[in-house]
Design a protein around this motif. Structure first.
Motif: not given
Length: 503
Positions: A146-154, A398-405
């Motif tokens: 959410w804050l940064v791109r996680n390389v293995e999962y992006e 935080r962001a409404a509608g974004v999983p885990d944010a």
């Protein structure tokens, strides 16, 4: 929303490397539409876009290609009583002190508060200008960051991974899978020959003999390799990741990056993890600069531009993502970093910048962290105050509608502190909440450097774990005191503190 960022621009793009007074136009899909001189006419449709007058220098966001995120709440760890350098990564994870000081606290934090931990360590990365980071290990459900791109999962919205990794040494049955990943155009990140023991050269020989020296190989450390190995490896178009602080902290030796570069290997930089490395990549860049200019006796073999490319363009190219991120260039995603300008040369400005100089960070055109004024000007939502290195900043977690944010910064810190105070009690509370909601919490499974698999701790185990105070977000007096006191390091990096004493 569409944005126009104004300021000096250091693009890391050879076609137009520096704009002393420039403009970066970002469309409402988070892509860079144009990179212009301030005197040029903006593209059609940008006349009414929000303008962000940065008053600083705009760079590509930093890309950290070596980390272990699950451990980054912990402070620097010095093996008690150890005076002599280790010679292999097989040694220090076997110490009892490693288990009690590093492994067990991490198992407890990830078992009870994985989501809070992940958000804390992503925040720790982003306050140092990082927009993409490697080392997320396994998670119980997909999480691209959410804050940064996680390389293995992006996946950049494609749902198709293009980066794979192994922390542990490959066995004979593992090489075909690694080779197939790279043959398919993917990147394969691999911890290679970490230490100084000659026996570690077998790891390189095994890669070579199994046809795994390929363009997609991104080898971390390679500290045991010498000129003959680099000469053998060079023609294959691979990349390596240099983590000088962690190497020196544990082995009092680091990679021969001059030889690697001489033989055509692309060099990237990685902060490694909090127990033996920098807090984030912006800090590690200073370690590399110090080693290049003074402590390592390299005679400034790398230019300031080349050091800056190690944290931007080089890692993007190493991953095969050069058409997506890593430069400030039309058509790429707007992963951007804005720094206060404190020295005329923009590349030197990046190298010498500290957390206090970070003014704005965008990921895919979305402002995620920065000064309150620039975050508001960029249209950031859900702003929350945070203090970093004595400076007031804003963060958007935080962001409404974004999983885990769905956690504020205060909730993140409170959740982690609850585990620190009473791991068993916090675990009981989390399990009760999960039973009530019917939803299992996000779980991060740490990749232990010693090869031990993650295990579930019992209530009795949790009651015995002692978790140290959360590591600070910025390099501070406690960090530099630990550097000075580290017997293995032996004062090699005492000059590092000078970067942080600038007014």
């Amino acid at each position: 929303m569409a944005l126009v960022l104004e300021g000096a621009v250091a693009t890391m793009d050879a076609g137009r490397p520096v704009l002393p007074a420039g403009r970066v136009c970002v469309d409402d899909q988070g892509r860079i539409e144009a990179v212009q001189d301030a005197a040029e006419t903006p593209p059609a449709g940008f006349g009414t876009a929000a303008r962000v007058r940065t008053g600083g220098v705009i760079y590509p966001g930093l890309i950290d290609l070596h980390n272990h995120l699950a451990y980054n709440c912990l402070p620097l760890w010095a093996p008690p009583g150890r005076q002599d350098p280790f010679t292999s990564r097989e040694q220090w994870p076997r110490l009892d002190a490693y288990v009690t000081d590093v492994r067990l606290p991490t198992l407890a934090l990830t078992q009870v508060a994985s989501k809070a931990l992940l958000k804390y360590v992503e925040t720790k990365a982003v306050v140092g200008g990082v927009t993409a980071i490697q080392g997320s290990a396994k998670m119980s459900r997909p999480y691209e960051g959410w804050l940064v791109r996680n390389v293995e999962y992006e996946t950049f919205g494609t749902d198709k991974r293009s980066v794979f990794q192994s922390v542990r040494t490959l066995g004979q049955d593992d090489f075909p899978t690694a080779r197939d990943h790279m043959a398919g155009g993917n990147a394969f990140i691999y911890h290679l020959a970490e230490g100084t023991a000659p026996a570690l050269l077998r790891e390189f020989t095994a890669l070579r003999d199994n046809d795994c020296l390929q363009p997609g190989l991104v080898a971390i450390h390679a500290t045991a390799l010498g000129d003959p190995e680099y000469a053998d490896w060079g023609p294959h178009g691979s990349s390596m990741v240099w983590s000088p602080l962690s190497n020196l902290w544990l082995y009092r030796h680091t990679s021969d990056v001059v030889a690697a570069r001489r033989h055509g290997i692309r060099v990237c930089l990685g902060a490694d993890w909090a127990p033996s490395g920098s807090k984030h990549l912006l800090g590690e860049l200073k370690v590399a600069d110090l080693w290049n200019r003074a402590a390592g006796g390299l005679g400034a073999a790398f230019s300031d531009l080349e050091l800056c490319e190690m944290v931007t363009a080089n890692p993007a190219d190493a991953l095969g993502w050069g058409d997506r991120i890593g430069r400030v260039k039309p058509g790429l995603l707007a992963d951007l970093l804005v720094l206060r300008r404190h020295t005329p040369d923009p590349h030197r400005n990046l190298i010498e910048a500290t957390e206090r100089d970070v003014r704005l960070v965008l990921v895919g055109g979305r402002p995620v962290y920065g000064t309150p004024g620039l975050m508001r000007a960029g249209g950031a939502a859900e702003l929350e105050a945070i203090t970093v290195g004595g400076r007031r900043r804003s963060i958007s977690l935080r962001a409404a509608g974004v999983p885990d944010a769905d956690m504020t910064w205060r909730q993140v810190v409170a959740a982690l502190e609850a585990v620190r105070r009473d791991p068993a009690g916090a675990h009981q509370d989390v399990q009760a909440a999960a039973a009530l909601s019917g939803e299992e919490p996000l779980r991060l499974y740490p990749d232990d450097p010693g090869g031990a698999p993650p295990v579930l701790l019992t209530a009795g185990d949790l009651g015995e774990v002692r978790i140290p105070p959360l590591d600070s977000l910025a390099h501070d007096d406690q960090f530099f005191a630990a550097l000075r006191a580290a017997p293995i390091l032996g004062g090699l990096l005492d000059g590092l503190e000078g970067y942080y004493q600038r007014a």
